[in-house]
Write a protein that holds these residues in place. Structure first.
Motif, short mmCIF file in Angstrom:
data_model
loop_
_atom_site.label_atom_id
_atom_site.label_comp_id
_atom_site.label_asym_id
_atom_site.label_seq_id
_atom_site.Cartn_x
_atom_site.Cartn_y
_atom_site.Cartn_z
N ARG A 73 0.85 -1.19 0.00
CA ARG A 73 0.00 0.00 0.00
C ARG A 73 0.88 1.23 0.00
O ARG A 73 1.84 1.32 0.75
CB ARG A 73 -0.90 0.01 1.24
CG ARG A 73 -2.11 -0.87 1.15
CD ARG A 73 -3.05 -0.59 2.32
NE ARG A 73 -3.43 0.82 2.38
CZ ARG A 73 -4.25 1.33 3.31
NH1 ARG A 73 -4.73 0.57 4.27
NH2 ARG A 73 -4.57 2.61 3.30
N LYS A 74 0.55 2.17 -0.84
CA LYS A 74 1.39 3.36 -0.97
C LYS A 74 0.58 4.65 -0.81
O LYS A 74 1.03 5.71 -1.25
CB LYS A 74 2.13 3.33 -2.31
CG LYS A 74 3.08 2.14 -2.45
CD LYS A 74 3.85 2.16 -3.75
CE LYS A 74 3.07 1.53 -4.89
NZ LYS A 74 3.01 0.07 -4.83
N ASP A 75 -0.59 4.55 -0.18
CA ASP A 75 -1.45 5.73 -0.06
C ASP A 75 -1.33 6.43 1.28
O ASP A 75 -2.02 7.42 1.53
CB ASP A 75 -2.91 5.34 -0.32
CG ASP A 75 -3.42 4.30 0.66
OD1 ASP A 75 -2.59 3.66 1.35
OD2 ASP A 75 -4.65 4.12 0.75
N PRO A 119 -2.00 4.71 -6.44
CA PRO A 119 -1.73 6.06 -5.93
C PRO A 119 -0.58 6.07 -4.93
O PRO A 119 -0.49 5.20 -4.06
CB PRO A 119 -3.05 6.45 -5.27
CG PRO A 119 -4.08 5.56 -5.88
CD PRO A 119 -3.38 4.28 -6.20
N ARG A 124 0.97 8.41 -2.06
CA ARG A 124 0.67 9.59 -1.24
C ARG A 124 1.48 9.53 0.03
O ARG A 124 1.59 8.47 0.66
CB ARG A 124 -0.82 9.65 -0.89
CG ARG A 124 -1.22 10.92 -0.13
CD ARG A 124 -2.72 10.90 0.21
NE ARG A 124 -3.01 10.02 1.32
CZ ARG A 124 -2.96 10.39 2.61
NH1 ARG A 124 -2.61 11.61 2.94
NH2 ARG A 124 -3.26 9.52 3.57
N ASP A 168 1.93 1.14 8.49
CA ASP A 168 2.14 1.98 7.32
C ASP A 168 3.60 1.98 6.90
O ASP A 168 4.51 1.87 7.71
CB ASP A 168 1.67 3.41 7.60
CG ASP A 168 0.16 3.51 7.69
OD1 ASP A 168 -0.51 2.57 7.23
OD2 ASP A 168 -0.35 4.51 8.21
#
Length: 454
Positions: free
Chosen positions: A45-47, A101, A103, A311
């Motif tokens: 996950r890169k959001d 995405p 962010r 994260d």
């Protein structure tokens, strides 16, 4: 027959990340070799990423410091370092791709001392974060570390203009003799002037770092520093116990490393911790962890939805770490100045940043340990539902013997169960530096023990 309980030393290791970098190894010796960053980040996950830029330079090196940093930067070394940082940022952003995405939810500049850089160099540092990585520094929390001698008006103006929301200044003591005792040459007048300049630029959150356990420090002198800091109404205060580490200034010159095993010193630090904690609580501060205190009603430094346990972290610079769900990676680590210089020189000469060099794979058990550690060492504790949702088990299923031991020592808050929490008691928080290392896995302990100090 009753047997006496072994004495628990309260100050063993400051656990700010797990696994520690001394448990990392060279990835070119791993069976699969050095992994490509593009492969590492493909399924992540890169959001809600966190971005950290590391500047490994200081004007002086404090006697207690075992961070990755060097004194000074001759022969345009900062220019060459920023050039390498730019190359690394370009490679990392390319590895993140555009399929999903990307962010950034938070950003930080650390070190070393980021404000060792000139104002123009700080502008370039911000440009690397924004133009290369795509971080919008004016719309996310941005934390920057500084020192009294480098918190100049021109540097602070750049930081304020580029969106800094939190600035952390290492003061350690407002008493000149105590500062000298930890090999930190500074005058209180200069510290106060720097704090005035920080307040003048209206950065929302000011954090002041203080240290307790200095040779000759008393409850009265400790309270003097606390009150001096409180006079600036900082939104945050960090209270650190002094450690004497091998290869540091205190470890080499005049301070006996064996003092770390001295029960009298442990008792001094424990007494000063409690005095400092109670003093801040009485002045309207809330305890966030053993070290961190936040003024009631003050803004938080990071996004409300950021979870350090899960994260991802993008670290740029030769002292920065990056975290994916299965690998933590960085560059080589050292404390001794000659070794640090060699690593920095190697970093500035690097052209290809497309693969991870040094790191440690984090399997299911290590992920559980990290989640438990990073939650439990916070005063708010661990949400049991979050843990079960991620792992399908409860901490008591995975760490029964450790939790039973903590409970027997009075380190757990029994009343938290009703709220669905696993939380430390005040005594447990006070023993965070003993509790944390007890949760290290045998494999990580073995890797840290085998690490060759340099």
């Amino acid at each position: 027959m009753l047997t006496s309980q072994p004495t628990i030393r309260p100050y063993q290791s400051y656990v700010y990340a797990y696994p520690h970098k001394t448990a990392y190894g060279r990835l070119d010796t791993h069976p699969t070799g050095r992994p490509a960053l593009r492969e590492l980040w493909a399924a992540e996950r890169k959001d809600a990423l966190s971005l950290y830029l590391h500047i490994p330079f200081c004007e002086v090196r404090c006697g207690f410091c075992n961070l990755f940093t060097r004194i000074g930067a001759p022969d345009e070394l900062t220019t060459r370092y920023l050039d390498a940082l730019d190359r690394q940022a370009t490679a990392v952003r390319d590895a993140l791709g555009d399929e999903a995405p990307v962010r950034f939810a938070a950003a930080a500049f650390g070190g070393g001392t980021p404000t060792f850089l000139t104002a123009a160099e700080l502008e370039r540092l911000c440009d690397i974060a924004e133009r290369r990585m795509g971080a919008d520094l004016r719309s996310v929390p941005l934390s920057v570390e500084t020192s009294p001698s480098t918190a100049t008006a021109d540097r602070l103006a750049v930081l304020a203009d580029r969106g800094t929301t939190r600035i952390s200044i290492g003061v350690q003591s407002f008493i000149d003799a105590e500062a000298r005792a930890v090999v930190r040459p500074q005058r209180r007048a200069d510290v106060e002037a720097a704090l005035g300049r920080i307040r003048d630029v209206r950065i929302p959150v000011l954090n002041i770092d203080l240290i307790y356990g200095i040779d000759g420090q008393t409850e009265d002198s400790w309270r003097t520093s606390l009150d001096a800091a409180l006079g600036w109404q900082p939104e945050e205060l960090y209270l650190y116990p002094l450690y004497v580490r091998p290869l540091t200034g205190l470890g080499r010159f005049g301070a006996d490393v064996e003092a770390a095993a001295d029960a009298a010193w442990d008792e001094q630090r424990r007494r000063l911790y409690r005095a400092g904690r109670d003093h801040l609580l009485a002045h309207g501060y809330e305890q966030v962890s053993m070290r961190m205190f936040r003024r009631a009603g003050a803004p938080q430094e990071g996004p409300a939805d950021y979870a350090c346990q899960t994260d991802g972290m993008i670290g740029l610079g030769c002292g920065a770490r990056s975290y994916t769900t299965r690998l933590h990676y960085s560059f080589d680590y050292a404390v001794e100045m000659r070794e640090v210089r060699t690593i920095i020189d190697g970093y500035t000469a690097t052209e290809d940043f497309s693969r991870a060099e040094v790191g440690r794979y984090v399997d299911g058990d290590e992920a559980r340990r990290r989640h438990l550690l990073q939650s439990l060492l916070q005063a708010q504790g661990l949400q049991l539902t979050d843990y079960r949702q991620r792992f399908g088990t409860l901490p008591g299923d995975d760490f029964r013997s450790e939790l039973d031991r903590f409970e027997a020592r009075g380190w757990l808050d029994g009343a938290a169960d009703a709220a669905g929490l696993l939380r430390l008691s005040p005594e447990g928080l006070a023993h965070s530096d003993a509790l944390g290392p007890e949760l290290f896995s045998p494999a990580v302990r073995a890797a840290m023990a085998a690490y060759e100090l340099k």
